[in-house]
Design a protein around this motif. Structure first.
Motif, PDB file in Angstrom:
ATOM      1  N   ALA A 104       1.895   3.778  -6.607  1.00 27.47           N
ATOM      2  CA  ALA A 104       3.306   3.982  -6.260  1.00 27.47           C
ATOM      3  C   ALA A 104       3.438   4.781  -4.973  1.00 27.47           C
ATOM      4  N   ALA A 105       2.629   5.848  -4.836  1.00 28.22           N
ATOM      5  CA  ALA A 105       2.719   6.687  -3.638  1.00 28.22           C
ATOM      6  C   ALA A 105       2.283   5.933  -2.395  1.00 28.22           C
ATOM      7  N   ILE A 106       1.160   5.223  -2.479  1.00 27.94           N
ATOM      8  CA  ILE A 106       0.661   4.479  -1.324  1.00 27.94           C
ATOM      9  C   ILE A 106       1.616   3.354  -0.945  1.00 27.94           C
ATOM     10  N   GLU A 107       2.103   2.616  -1.963  1.00 32.18           N
ATOM     11  CA  GLU A 107       2.971   1.471  -1.679  1.00 32.18           C
ATOM     12  C   GLU A 107       4.278   1.899  -1.032  1.00 32.18           C
ATOM     13  N   SER A 108       4.799   3.076  -1.407  1.00 37.09           N
ATOM     14  CA  SER A 108       6.052   3.538  -0.804  1.00 37.09           C
ATOM     15  C   SER A 108       5.908   3.710   0.703  1.00 37.09           C
ATOM     16  N   ILE A 109       4.740   4.180   1.142  1.00 33.69           N
ATOM     17  CA  ILE A 109       4.511   4.370   2.575  1.00 33.69           C
ATOM     18  C   ILE A 109       4.206   3.038   3.249  1.00 33.69           C
ATOM     19  N   VAL A 110       3.422   2.184   2.584  1.00 32.09           N
ATOM     20  CA  VAL A 110       3.110   0.870   3.157  1.00 32.09           C
ATOM     21  C   VAL A 110       4.388   0.085   3.432  1.00 32.09           C
ATOM     22  N   GLN A 111       5.311   0.068   2.469  1.00 30.11           N
ATOM     23  CA  GLN A 111       6.528  -0.724   2.626  1.00 30.11           C
ATOM     24  C   GLN A 111       7.498  -0.116   3.634  1.00 30.11           C
ATOM     25  N   THR A 112       7.419   1.183   3.848  1.00 26.36           N
ATOM     26  CA  THR A 112       8.301   1.833   4.827  1.00 26.36           C
ATOM     27  C   THR A 112       7.764   1.673   6.241  1.00 26.36           C
ATOM     28  N   ASP A 113       6.436   1.782   6.386  1.00 25.44           N
ATOM     29  CA  ASP A 113       5.814   1.745   7.717  1.00 25.44           C
ATOM     30  C   ASP A 113       5.366   0.325   8.030  1.00 25.44           C
ATOM     31  N   ARG A 114       6.314  -0.537   8.378  1.00 23.78           N
ATOM     32  CA  ARG A 114       5.999  -1.928   8.724  1.00 23.78           C
ATOM     33  C   ARG A 114       6.629  -2.278  10.070  1.00 23.78           C
ATOM     34  N   PRO A 115       6.077  -1.726  11.168  1.00 22.76           N
ATOM     35  CA  PRO A 115       6.666  -1.996  12.485  1.00 22.76           C
ATOM     36  C   PRO A 115       6.529  -3.452  12.882  1.00 22.76           C
ATOM     37  N   LEU A 116       7.404  -3.871  13.780  1.00 22.40           N
ATOM     38  CA  LEU A 116       7.336  -5.237  14.286  1.00 22.40           C
ATOM     39  C   LEU A 116       5.987  -5.494  14.953  1.00 22.40           C
ATOM     40  N   ARG A 129      -2.078  -5.451  11.116  1.00 24.83           N
ATOM     41  CA  ARG A 129      -3.064  -4.864  10.205  1.00 24.83           C
ATOM     42  C   ARG A 129      -3.127  -5.652   8.904  1.00 24.83           C
ATOM     43  N   ASN A 130      -4.319  -5.741   8.331  1.00 25.01           N
ATOM     44  CA  ASN A 130      -4.424  -6.368   7.025  1.00 25.01           C
ATOM     45  C   ASN A 130      -4.025  -5.363   5.935  1.00 25.01           C
ATOM     46  N   ARG A 131      -4.009  -5.825   4.714  1.00 28.06           N
ATOM     47  CA  ARG A 131      -3.548  -4.988   3.608  1.00 28.06           C
ATOM     48  C   ARG A 131      -4.389  -3.721   3.455  1.00 28.06           C
ATOM     49  N   ALA A 132      -5.691  -3.857   3.573  1.00 30.24           N
ATOM     50  CA  ALA A 132      -6.568  -2.698   3.428  1.00 30.24           C
ATOM     51  C   ALA A 132      -6.295  -1.658   4.511  1.00 30.24           C
ATOM     52  N   GLN A 133      -6.063  -2.110   5.747  1.00 27.09           N
ATOM     53  CA  GLN A 133      -5.770  -1.178   6.834  1.00 27.09           C
ATOM     54  C   GLN A 133      -4.439  -0.468   6.609  1.00 27.09           C
ATOM     55  N   GLN A 134      -3.438  -1.206   6.137  1.00 24.84           N
ATOM     56  CA  GLN A 134      -2.142  -0.592   5.852  1.00 24.84           C
ATOM     57  C   GLN A 134      -2.273   0.480   4.783  1.00 24.84           C
ATOM     58  N   GLN A 135      -3.048   0.190   3.742  1.00 17.56           N
ATOM     59  CA  GLN A 135      -3.201   1.172   2.668  1.00 17.56           C
ATOM     60  C   GLN A 135      -4.020   2.378   3.137  1.00 17.56           C
ATOM     61  N   GLY A 136      -5.007   2.139   4.016  1.00 18.13           N
ATOM     62  CA  GLY A 136      -5.768   3.254   4.564  1.00 18.13           C
ATOM     63  C   GLY A 136      -4.893   4.175   5.392  1.00 18.13           C
ATOM     64  N   ASP A 137      -4.034   3.594   6.246  1.00 19.76           N
ATOM     65  CA  ASP A 137      -3.101   4.407   7.031  1.00 19.76           C
ATOM     66  C   ASP A 137      -2.140   5.160   6.118  1.00 19.76           C
ATOM     67  N   ALA A 138      -1.693   4.493   5.047  1.00 17.60           N
ATOM     68  CA  ALA A 138      -0.763   5.138   4.118  1.00 17.60           C
ATOM     69  C   ALA A 138      -1.417   6.323   3.431  1.00 17.60           C
ATOM     70  N   PHE A 139      -2.699   6.212   3.086  1.00 17.00           N
ATOM     71  CA  PHE A 139      -3.403   7.327   2.445  1.00 17.00           C
ATOM     72  C   PHE A 139      -3.474   8.534   3.378  1.00 17.00           C
ATOM     73  N   VAL A 140      -3.803   8.281   4.655  1.00 19.01           N
ATOM     74  CA  VAL A 140      -3.857   9.389   5.619  1.00 19.01           C
ATOM     75  C   VAL A 140      -2.460   9.994   5.810  1.00 19.01           C
ATOM     76  N   GLN A 141      -1.430   9.133   5.838  1.00 19.12           N
ATOM     77  CA  GLN A 141      -0.072   9.636   5.994  1.00 19.12           C
ATOM     78  C   GLN A 141       0.335  10.492   4.799  1.00 19.12           C
ATOM     79  N   LEU A 142      -0.087  10.104   3.614  1.00 14.05           N
ATOM     80  CA  LEU A 142       0.195  10.887   2.417  1.00 14.05           C
ATOM     81  C   LEU A 142      -0.423  12.281   2.539  1.00 14.05           C
ATOM     82  N   CYS A 143      -1.654  12.330   3.039  1.00 17.54           N
ATOM     83  CA  CYS A 143      -2.307  13.623   3.268  1.00 17.54           C
ATOM     84  C   CYS A 143      -1.584  14.421   4.349  1.00 17.54           C
ATOM     85  N   ASP A 144      -1.166  13.731   5.426  1.00 15.88           N
ATOM     86  CA  ASP A 144      -0.401  14.385   6.493  1.00 15.88           C
ATOM     87  C   ASP A 144       0.855  15.058   5.937  1.00 15.88           C
TER      88      ASP A 144
END
Length: 405
Positions: free
Chosen positions: A201-213, A217-232
């Motif tokens: 739930a936490a990762i998906e909330s960031i993945v779905q919000t951070d979708r620039p035009l 990135r593939n799904r794994a890259q999006q989730q990796g960025d979301a994990f770092v953003q969660l830590c940030d």
């Protein structure tokens, strides 16, 4: 074994460009079956060697240590082979399907991970027919998608303890990290069902919000960025427990000469947990950080620790957030609390002011892009809401509104 090697040598010289699509798929199926059968034979051999203590022949205590030391298996992979051999002795149908090549080593791992020695003993004490589960698991493994096998295996756990208390979720959770030589790293986590749902739930909330035009990135890259953003986000809030006497933070140590020298290369700065990073990465981190001056003596010992100076003070950051509203990189609308304040002219190397005019909000992904050749600049002559320009490293502009000239 020599015949197997010869067959593989013959396959390796085939020109795959000359093989039709249908033949490629048949070849893939044959190789999958071969790998499964080879994995089954390895498991059987390792199990017998484990029983007779063959590892002592090379001065080692266990086959698990031999697989690690002689054959470069990871600890987890070596343990999986040994564990599979021990469990398959109780599951003759699954063992036979594995030997035929109809079941993969990964599927066997799903079963063996859930069938600990204590579980086998408990099944015997409760007169649970393990043979019936062996039959069901083998059929599921042969005919259904991989994920279905875990559901079937879970039924065995429920049969062992249908009315017992729920297990402590904290005992089912683990998280391990492994750092590579260049400072990057990988990890593995295992979570209970509720803990895993929270993480998703936490990762998906960031993945779905951070979708620039234009995000490729593939799904794994999006989730990796979301994990770092969660830590940030957690670090920025300042609510995490103290590490000894200070709040947890990203620490980078670098000589001031290296920080300002654009020609400085790799392995120049050191992070708080010991990784070596480049001066370019250190400059990126320094954009929106606190900087502490430490004067070192000739013997390498600190002589003076100067007062820590915040590069971007709170009142400047508030003004930048109010003006920009989100990441200003073309096509991105990451919210302000995901963003760093970037110095358009670098604070130390270019003597750029820490001011509203010299600042721009950039999310981590696009802050990195700007420090690797992209450029953002503000055009005061443009209408409000369209004043930021983004240029590629080759100098061309990323234009989203094609009517703009």
């Amino acid at each position: 074994m020599s015949e197997l090697r010869s067959a593989l040598d013959a396959l390796a010289v085939d020109d795959l460009h000359a093989v039709p699509d249908g033949a490629l798929l048949e070849r893939t199926a044959d190789l999958v079956e071969f790998i499964n059968r080879a994995s089954a034979e390895l498991t059987r051999t390792v199990r017998h060697a484990d029983v007779v203590g063959a590892a002592e022949h090379d001065g080692l205590r266990t086959m698990q240590s031999l697989l690690r030391g002689h054959h470069h298996f990871s600890s987890g992979a070596a343990a999986a082979v040994v564990r599979a051999g021990r469990v398959l002795e109780h599951l003759p149908r699954l063992e036979a399907a594995f030997a035929e090549g109809a079941v993969t080593a990964a599927q066997v791992g799903v079963v063996t991970d859930a069938l600990r020695p204590c579980d086998i003993a408990a099944a015997a004490e409760q007169d649970i027919d393990l043979d019936a589960f062996d039959e069901v698991w083998t059929e599921v493994a042969r005919t259904l998608p991989h994920a279905k096998l875990a559901t079937a295996v879970n039924a065995f756990r429920n049969a062992l303890d249908p009315d017992g208390p729920e297990p402590d979720p904290t005992e089912q959770r683990s998280l391990t990290f492994s750092r590579r030589a260049d400072g990057s790293g990988s990890g593995r986590f295992d979570l209970d069902p509720v803990g895993f749902e929270k993480a998703l739930a936490a990762i998906e909330s960031i993945v779905q919000t951070d979708r620039p035009l234009g995000d490729l990135r593939n799904r794994a890259q999006q989730q990796g960025d979301a994990f770092v953003q969660l830590c940030d986000n957690a670090l920025a809030q300042g609510d995490l427990p103290f590490l000894r006497t200070v709040k947890p933070q990203v620490i980078v140590t670098i000589d001031v000469e290296d920080l300002v020298d654009a020609a400085t290369g790799h392995d120049t700065a050191t992070t708080g947990f010991g990784a070596l990073i480049s001066a370019a990465r250190a400059r990126w981190v320094a954009c929106d950080s606190a900087v502490t001056r430490i004067v070192m003596g000739p013997d390498g010992l600190p002589l003076d620790v100067g007062r820590t100076k915040r590069v971007v003070p709170p009142h400047i950051r508030k003004a930048v957030e109010a003006r920009d509203g989100h990441c200003v990189f073309a096509g991105c609308h990451a919210p302000t609390h995901w963003c760093d304040v970037h110095h358009l002219l670098e604070w130390l190397r270019d003597q750029g002011d820490t001011s509203l005019d010299n600042s721009a909000l950039l999310c981590e992904r696009h802050h990195t892009k700007v420090h690797h050749g992209f450029r953002v600049e503000r055009d005061e002559t443009a209408p409000p809401g369209n004043r930021w320009r983004t240029q590629r490293p080759d100098g061309t502009e990323i234009v989203l509104d094609r009517l703009r000239v």
